[in-house]
Design a protein around this motif. Structure first.
Motif, PDB file in Angstrom:
ATOM      1  N   VAL A 378       0.835  -1.205   0.000  1.00  0.00           N
ATOM      2  CA  VAL A 378       0.000   0.000   0.000  1.00  0.00           C
ATOM      3  C   VAL A 378       0.870   1.256   0.000  1.00  0.00           C
ATOM      4  CG1 VAL A 378      -1.689   1.311   1.349  1.00  0.00           C
ATOM      5  CG2 VAL A 378      -1.986  -1.121   1.027  1.00  0.00           C
ATOM      6  N   LEU A 379       1.958   1.193   0.760  1.00  0.00           N
ATOM      7  CA  LEU A 379       2.877   2.339   0.812  1.00  0.00           C
ATOM      8  C   LEU A 379       3.472   2.609  -0.573  1.00  0.00           C
ATOM      9  CD1 LEU A 379       4.155   4.363   2.800  1.00  0.00           C
ATOM     10  CD2 LEU A 379       6.051   2.780   3.037  1.00  0.00           C
ATOM     11  N   LEU A 380       3.908   1.545  -1.226  1.00  0.00           N
ATOM     12  CA  LEU A 380       4.491   1.696  -2.571  1.00  0.00           C
ATOM     13  C   LEU A 380       3.445   2.240  -3.546  1.00  0.00           C
ATOM     14  CD1 LEU A 380       6.650  -1.548  -2.840  1.00  0.00           C
ATOM     15  CD2 LEU A 380       7.451   0.786  -2.513  1.00  0.00           C
ATOM     16  N   LEU A 381       2.225   1.753  -3.362  1.00  0.00           N
ATOM     17  CA  LEU A 381       1.128   2.206  -4.220  1.00  0.00           C
ATOM     18  C   LEU A 381       0.911   3.709  -4.029  1.00  0.00           C
ATOM     19  CD1 LEU A 381      -0.883   0.650  -6.027  1.00  0.00           C
ATOM     20  CD2 LEU A 381      -2.462   0.682  -4.131  1.00  0.00           C
ATOM     21  N   ALA A 382       0.900   4.124  -2.773  1.00  0.00           N
ATOM     22  CA  ALA A 382       0.681   5.550  -2.485  1.00  0.00           C
ATOM     23  C   ALA A 382       1.796   6.392  -3.088  1.00  0.00           C
ATOM     24  CB  ALA A 382       0.615   5.758  -0.976  1.00  0.00           C
ATOM     25  N   LEU A 383       3.028   5.887  -2.972  1.00  0.00           N
ATOM     26  CA  LEU A 383       4.162   6.627  -3.532  1.00  0.00           C
ATOM     27  C   LEU A 383       4.052   6.707  -5.052  1.00  0.00           C
ATOM     28  CD1 LEU A 383       7.105   5.321  -1.333  1.00  0.00           C
ATOM     29  CD2 LEU A 383       6.146   7.606  -1.350  1.00  0.00           C
ATOM     30  N   ALA A 384       3.652   5.591  -5.651  1.00  0.00           N
ATOM     31  CA  ALA A 384       3.531   5.570  -7.111  1.00  0.00           C
ATOM     32  C   ALA A 384       2.435   6.531  -7.563  1.00  0.00           C
ATOM     33  CB  ALA A 384       3.228   4.155  -7.595  1.00  0.00           C
ATOM     34  N   LEU A 385       1.314   6.536  -6.821  1.00  0.00           N
ATOM     35  CA  LEU A 385       0.205   7.397  -7.215  1.00  0.00           C
ATOM     36  C   LEU A 385       0.500   8.875  -6.958  1.00  0.00           C
ATOM     37  CD1 LEU A 385      -2.782   5.231  -5.953  1.00  0.00           C
ATOM     38  CD2 LEU A 385      -2.140   5.659  -8.307  1.00  0.00           C
ATOM     39  N   ALA A 386       1.404   9.125  -6.021  1.00  0.00           N
ATOM     40  CA  ALA A 386       1.765  10.522  -5.728  1.00  0.00           C
ATOM     41  C   ALA A 386       2.523  11.148  -6.896  1.00  0.00           C
ATOM     42  CB  ALA A 386       2.605  10.586  -4.461  1.00  0.00           C
ATOM     43  N   PHE A 387       2.927  10.306  -7.823  1.00  0.00           N
ATOM     44  CA  PHE A 387       3.668  10.792  -8.978  1.00  0.00           C
ATOM     45  C   PHE A 387       2.827  11.791  -9.782  1.00  0.00           C
ATOM     46  CE2 PHE A 387       5.507  10.260 -13.271  1.00  0.00           C
ATOM     47  CZ  PHE A 387       6.807  10.606 -12.953  1.00  0.00           C
ATOM     48  N   TYR A 388       1.525  11.531  -9.824  1.00  0.00           N
ATOM     49  CA  TYR A 388       0.650  12.399 -10.624  1.00  0.00           C
ATOM     50  C   TYR A 388       0.621  13.836 -10.070  1.00  0.00           C
ATOM     51  CZ  TYR A 388      -3.531  14.504 -12.567  1.00  0.00           C
ATOM     52  OH  TYR A 388      -4.398  15.377 -13.158  1.00  0.00           O
ATOM     53  N   PRO A 389       0.253  14.032  -8.777  1.00  0.00           N
ATOM     54  CA  PRO A 389       0.275  15.416  -8.291  1.00  0.00           C
ATOM     55  C   PRO A 389       1.671  16.037  -8.330  1.00  0.00           C
ATOM     56  CG  PRO A 389      -0.240  13.886  -6.504  1.00  0.00           C
ATOM     57  CD  PRO A 389      -0.274  13.112  -7.762  1.00  0.00           C
ATOM     58  N   MET A 390       2.702  15.181  -8.135  1.00  0.00           N
ATOM     59  CA  MET A 390       4.076  15.715  -8.200  1.00  0.00           C
ATOM     60  C   MET A 390       4.341  16.308  -9.574  1.00  0.00           C
ATOM     61  SD  MET A 390       6.485  12.975  -6.287  1.00  0.00           S
ATOM     62  CE  MET A 390       7.937  13.488  -7.178  1.00  0.00           C
ATOM     63  N   LEU A 391       3.911  15.546 -10.584  1.00  0.00           N
ATOM     64  CA  LEU A 391       4.112  15.997 -11.964  1.00  0.00           C
ATOM     65  C   LEU A 391       3.347  17.296 -12.211  1.00  0.00           C
ATOM     66  CD1 LEU A 391       5.593  14.560 -14.336  1.00  0.00           C
ATOM     67  CD2 LEU A 391       3.351  13.901 -15.175  1.00  0.00           C
ATOM     68  N   LYS A 392       2.129  17.334 -11.697  1.00  0.00           N
ATOM     69  CA  LYS A 392       1.295  18.538 -11.854  1.00  0.00           C
ATOM     70  C   LYS A 392       1.982  19.738 -11.199  1.00  0.00           C
ATOM     71  CE  LYS A 392      -2.529  17.733 -14.067  1.00  0.00           C
ATOM     72  NZ  LYS A 392      -2.882  18.574 -15.207  1.00  0.00           N
ATOM     73  N   ILE A 393       2.485  19.502  -9.982  1.00  0.00           N
ATOM     74  CA  ILE A 393       3.121  20.601  -9.244  1.00  0.00           C
ATOM     75  C   ILE A 393       4.376  21.056  -9.979  1.00  0.00           C
ATOM     76  CG2 ILE A 393       4.397  21.113  -7.109  1.00  0.00           C
ATOM     77  CD1 ILE A 393       2.265  19.299  -5.690  1.00  0.00           C
ATOM     78  N   TRP A 394       5.090  20.094 -10.511  1.00  0.00           N
ATOM     79  CA  TRP A 394       6.342  20.413 -11.201  1.00  0.00           C
ATOM     80  C   TRP A 394       6.094  21.278 -12.435  1.00  0.00           C
ATOM     81  CZ3 TRP A 394       9.462  19.333  -7.560  1.00  0.00           C
ATOM     82  CH2 TRP A 394      10.819  19.449  -7.760  1.00  0.00           C
ATOM     83  N   LYS A 395       4.947  21.019 -13.065  1.00  0.00           N
ATOM     84  CA  LYS A 395       4.645  21.756 -14.306  1.00  0.00           C
ATOM     85  C   LYS A 395       3.791  23.001 -14.048  1.00  0.00           C
ATOM     86  CE  LYS A 395       4.606  18.023 -17.727  1.00  0.00           C
ATOM     87  NZ  LYS A 395       3.700  17.212 -18.544  1.00  0.00           N
ATOM     88  N   LEU A 396       3.357  23.163 -12.813  1.00  0.00           N
ATOM     89  CA  LEU A 396       2.358  24.192 -12.530  1.00  0.00           C
ATOM     90  C   LEU A 396       2.908  25.607 -12.749  1.00  0.00           C
ATOM     91  CD1 LEU A 396      -0.599  24.117 -11.352  1.00  0.00           C
ATOM     92  CD2 LEU A 396       0.435  24.847  -9.214  1.00  0.00           C
ATOM     93  N   ASP A 397       2.119  26.393 -13.466  1.00  0.00           N
ATOM     94  CA  ASP A 397       2.445  27.808 -13.641  1.00  0.00           C
ATOM     95  C   ASP A 397       1.570  28.567 -12.646  1.00  0.00           C
ATOM     96  OD1 ASP A 397       2.486  30.433 -14.385  1.00  0.00           O
ATOM     97  OD2 ASP A 397       2.489  30.040 -16.543  1.00  0.00           O
ATOM     98  N   PRO A 398       2.187  29.235 -11.661  1.00  0.00           N
ATOM     99  CA  PRO A 398       1.366  29.858 -10.610  1.00  0.00           C
ATOM    100  C   PRO A 398       0.357  30.855 -11.161  1.00  0.00           C
ATOM    101  CG  PRO A 398       3.704  30.459 -10.382  1.00  0.00           C
ATOM    102  CD  PRO A 398       3.621  29.389 -11.416  1.00  0.00           C
ATOM    103  N   VAL A 399       0.731  31.599 -12.202  1.00  0.00           N
ATOM    104  CA  VAL A 399      -0.196  32.599 -12.748  1.00  0.00           C
ATOM    105  C   VAL A 399      -1.434  31.913 -13.323  1.00  0.00           C
ATOM    106  CG1 VAL A 399      -0.484  34.388 -14.504  1.00  0.00           C
ATOM    107  CG2 VAL A 399       1.654  34.233 -13.221  1.00  0.00           C
ATOM    108  N   LYS A 400      -1.191  30.870 -14.129  1.00  0.00           N
ATOM    109  CA  LYS A 400      -2.326  30.141 -14.723  1.00  0.00           C
ATOM    110  C   LYS A 400      -3.158  29.486 -13.624  1.00  0.00           C
ATOM    111  CE  LYS A 400      -0.414  29.143 -19.247  1.00  0.00           C
ATOM    112  NZ  LYS A 400       0.391  28.180 -19.980  1.00  0.00           N
ATOM    113  N   ALA A 401      -2.468  28.910 -12.642  1.00  0.00           N
ATOM    114  CA  ALA A 401      -3.189  28.214 -11.569  1.00  0.00           C
ATOM    115  C   ALA A 401      -4.088  29.186 -10.810  1.00  0.00           C
ATOM    116  CB  ALA A 401      -2.199  27.558 -10.614  1.00  0.00           C
TER     117      ALA A 401
END
Lengths: 404, 238
Positions: A378-401
Motif C-alpha cells: 500500500v505504501l508503494l502504491l501511495a508513492l507511485a500514485l503521488a507521482f501524478y500530483p508531483m508531476l502537476k506541481i512540477w509543471k504548474l504555472d502559478p499565474v495560470k493556476a
C-alpha cells in the motif's frame, strides 16, 4: 509544520478521505485473508510432505532418486558422517531404508512403501509420533509396524492385527514377514496416508537382507529456505557415489504447484490493488484539481516545488498507511481465529480435494510477512500514485493556476 | 551625493499572449522606476494589463521582452526555481481572495513563510507576535481562516506578506472583496505601515479609496503606461 499541514490537509474533506481509507482497509483485509489462507495451505502442503516425510535435504546413493531400488542403497562411510556433522546448517541426520512392498491382510493387498526408521531419531526430525492416532509408537528393535490410517482402513486392519509384507530384498533376495500392528498414524497428505508402513531400521535391514545399508539420510537443517545451498555444500564435500538433494529437487511437482499457487496469489493481489489504486487515484485527482489555485498561491509566496510535492506525498502516505494499519489491525483477530480454528471442508467438496491429494482443510498462516507485506504494498502504491500530483506541481504555472 | 536607486526598474517590459489567431499584447513596452517607500496604485480599465504587470514585477511570469530589475537584480531571465526563492526572500504578495492556507491558523499562516525561509523558531515566534500585534489580531492568532472575517483574513494576508521582510509588497485588488468599512481599515493599516516603516506597496486596483490614498498613480491603457502621476497630497479618509 509541514507534517501538520499534510495531516490537516487530509481532513479537509473528511468524508472523501474516510471513504478512500475504507476502500484501503477493505482491500488490505481481503488481501491479508487471501494471502494468509494461500500461504497457510501451501505451508501445510509443504509440511505434510516435506516436513513430515521427505525432509528438506536427503543424502542418497548415486542414482537412488531416479531408480528407487535397494540396489542403489549405500553403507554410510565415515566420510559422509563427517561431511554432515561438519556442516553448521545440519542439526541432525536420520537414517532410512525404504522399498516398495506388497502389504496384505487376509483377503486384501496393496502396494505400499515400507520405511525402516530409527524411531527416536525419526520422531525428533519429522515428529512422527505426533501423527499417532491409536496404539503405540515404535521402539528400537521392535518386530512390529506402524501403519497409516488410510492403508489400515483399506486392508481392514486394526491395532494388534497382523500385517503381511512381501517384497524383494537387497540383491534380489526374497523378503517376506508378518508383523503385528503396533500403532496407526495419520498424515495430512492423503497420498501419504494411503500407503506407508514404518518398521524399525534394524528389523527392516534384516527383512531386506541389507545389513547396515540405507537408502537415505534425511537431514534436519536450521534454515529451511537454505536447503538448496546446504545440498550444494554437502554435495561438494561428498564423492560422486552419493547424491544430495533438497526437497525442490526431490519433489519438483510440489515445488511447481507451490510456485504456481504463489504466482496466482500475486496476480490476484495485483488485480485487487489495481482496483484500489483507481479509488485512491480518484481521490488524489480530485484533491489535485481542487487545489490548483492553492498550489499556485503557495508557489507564488515562495514555497519550493519539492516541498509542496513532499507535502502532497505525505498526505498520500498518511492516507495509505492509516488505511493499511487499520486493515492489518482488523485482520489480526480474524486471521488468528482462523489459524486456531481452520475451515474444514465437508462432504463431496472434501472428497474432491482428497482425490486431488490435498487435505480438505483451509489452514491460515499467521506469518508476519502476510501482514506487513500489505503495508509495504500500500505504501508503494501511495508513492507511485503521488507521482501524478508531483508531476502537476512540477509543471504548474502559478499565474495560470491562480486564474484557473 | 549618492544617486537614489529604484527598488524596481522595468525596461521596455512587454508581455504578449499568443492565445489564438491574434497575439494579445497585455503589457506593452512599460518602463518605470519604483523607489523605496512608495505607495503606488496601478489603475486602468479591466484588461489594461495591471495584473500582468504586477505578475511580471513579482516574478510570477516571464516577459516576452524587456527587463525587470529588483534591487538591481534582473529577474526576467531567472529560472523558475530561482524565481521562487527570489520571491520568498524579496517580494510580499497580497491577493484579492486573501489566499490563506485554510488548514493553518492565523499564526501558522504568518509563520509558514518564515519557515520556508528557514528562520529559527525563536525569531519566527517573535516576528509573528509583532506582526499580529501590528495588524491587531493577537486575539485571533489561533483561529483558522474560516473563523475570521474577510477583513481579518486580509490583515493576516498583509502580515504574511510582511513576514518575510520583503523589499516591497504587491497587492492585487486587495480591497475588492471587502466592504467599505473593512476596506478602509485595511488601507489605514497599509498606509500606516508605509508611513511608519517605509514599506513599499504597489497595488493594482479599481477601488477609488485605494487610488485616493496612493502617492503615485500609474494609469495603464492597453498594456501601456498612459499616465504616471505623483500625488502631492493623498486624500485623507480618516
Amino acid at each position: 509544520m509541514l507534517l501538520k499541514l499534510a495531516w490537516r490537509n487530509l481532513w479537509r474533506n473528511k468524508r472523501r478521505s474516510l471513504i478512500t481509507m475504507g476502500s484501503i482497509v477493505f482491500a488490505v483485509l481481503l488481501s491479508i485473508l487471501m494471502d494468509s489462507v494461500k500461504k497457510g495451505l501451501l505451508d501445510k502442503m509443504k509440511d505434510n510432505v516435506v516436513g513430515f516425510y521427505t525432509g528438506y535435504v536427503q543424502v542418497h546413493g548415486q542414482g537412488y532418486w531416479e531408480d528407487k531400488t535397494l540396489e542403489n542403497s549405500f553403507e554410510p562411510a565415515s566420510l559422509v558422517t563427517e561431511a554432515i556433522s561438519g556442516n553448521s546448517q545440519v542439526t541432525s541426520a536420520v537414517p532410512r531404508l525404504e522399498s516398495f512392498v506388497l502389504a496384505a491382510s487376509d483377503n486384501l493387498s496393496k502396494g505400499s512403501m515400507l520405511v525402516g526408521i530409527e524411531p527416536a531419531d525419526e520422531t525428533a526430525v519429522t515428529g512422527l509420533n505426533d501423527k499417532l492416532v491409536s496404539g503405540e509408537y515404535l521402539n528400537q528393535g521392535d518386530q512390529a509396524v506402524l501403519l497409516t490410517e488410510g492403508l489400515a482402513d483399506y486392508l481392514r486392519l486394526g491395532i494388534n492385527d497382523t500385517l503381511v509384507i512381501i517384497g524383494q530384498g537387497y540383491h534380489g533376495v526374497s523378503a517376506a514377514g508378518k508383523f503385528p500392528i503396533k500403532g496407526l498414524i495419520k498424515f495430512g497428505s492423503p497420498d501419504l496416508n494411503k500407503g506407508l508402513i514404518y518398521l524399525p531400521l534394524s528389523t527392516t535391514q534384516q527383512l531386506f537382507g541389507a545389513e547396515n545399508r540405507l537408502t537415505s539420510l534425511v537431514l534436519q537443517i536450521r534454515d529451511n529456505p537454505k536447503s538448496r545451498q546446504v545440498a550444494q555444500q554437502l554435495q561438494a564435500n561428498l564423492s560422486d557415489e552419493y547424491e544430495v538433494m533438497n526437497w525442490q529437487a526431490m519433489l519438483p511437482e510440489l515445488d511447481q504447484v507451490i510456485q504456481g499457487e504463489e504466482a496466482e496469489n500475486v496476480i490476484f493481489q495485483i488485480v485487487l490493488y489495481m482496483l484500489i489504486a483507481f479509488g485512491i487515484f480518484g481521490t488524489i485527482l480530485m484533491m489535485t484539481i481542487e487545489r490548483q489555485y492553492e498550489f499556485g498561491v503557495l508557489l507564488a509566496i515562495g514555497m519550493k516545488r519539492h516541498i509542496l510535492s513532499g507535502i502532497v506525498i505525505l498526505e498520500n502516505i498518511f492516507l495509505a498507511l492509516m488505511g493499511a494499519c487499520m486493515g492489518i489491525l482488523l485482520s489480526i483477530p480474524i486471521v488468528y481465529y482462523l489459524y486456531k480454528v481452520p475451515i474444514r471442508l465437508q462432504g463431496q467438496l472434501a472428497e474432491a480435494y482428497e482425490n486431488f491429494g490435498i487435505e480438505p482443510i483451509f489452514y491460515f498462516s499467521v506469518d508476519a510477512v502476510v501482514f506487513y507485506s500489505q503495508g509495504v504494498v500500500v505504501l508503494l502504491l501511495a508513492l507511485a500514485l503521488a507521482f501524478y500530483p508531483m508531476l502537476k506541481i512540477w509543471k504548474l504555472d502559478p499565474v495560470k493556476a491562480m486564474h484557473a | 551625493m549618492e544617486e537614489k536607486k529604484p527598488i524596481i526598474l522595468t525596461k521596455n517590459l512587454t508581455k504578449v499572449y499568443d492565445t489564438g489567431a491574434v497575439p494579445v499584447k497585455a503589457v506593452n513596452s512599460v518602463s518605470l522606476e519604483v523607489f523605496k517607500g512608495e505607495f503606488t496604485a496601478l489603475v486602468g480599465p479591466s484588461g489594461s494589463g495591471k495584473t500582468t504587470l504586477l505578475n511580471l514585477i513579482g516574478g510570477l511570469d516571464h516577459p516576452t521582452s524587456g527587463q525587470v530589475l529588483v534591487n538591481q537584480v534582473d529577474i526576467s531571465k531567472m529560472k523558475k526555481s530561482a524565481l521562487i526563492d527570489f520571491r520568498l526572500q524579496n517580494i510580499g504578495f497580497v491577493f484579492q481572495a486573501y489566499n490563506l492556507i485554510p488548514v493553518l491558523t492565523a499564526k501558522e499562516n504568518i509563520e509558514f513563510v518564515m519557515l520556508l525561509q528557514k528562520r529559527s523558531k525563536g525569531e519566527r515566534e517573535q516576528r509573528v507576535r509583532e506582526l499580529l500585534n501590528e495588524v491587531d489580531l493577537l486575539d485571533k492568532m489561533n483561529d483558522r481562516p474560516a473563523q475570521l472575517s474577510g477583513g481579518q483574513q486580509q490583515r493576516v494576508a498583509v502580515a504574511r506578506a510582511l513576514a518575510s521582510k520583503p523589499a516591497f509588497i504587491l497587492a492585487d485588488e486587495p480591497t475588492a472583496n471587502l466592504d467599505s468599512k473593512t476596506a478602509g481599515n485595511l488601507l489605514d493599516l497599509m498606509a500606516r505601515l508605509n508611513h511608519e516603516e517605509n514599506i513599499t506597496f504597489i497595488f493594482s486596483t479599481h477601488d477609488q479609496r485605494v487610488i485616493d490614498r496612493a502617492h503615485r498613480i500609474i494609469t495603464l491603457v492597453d498594456g501601456a503606461v498612459a499616465e504616471d502621476q505623483l500625488v502631492a497630497q493623498p486624500v485623507d479618509h480618516s
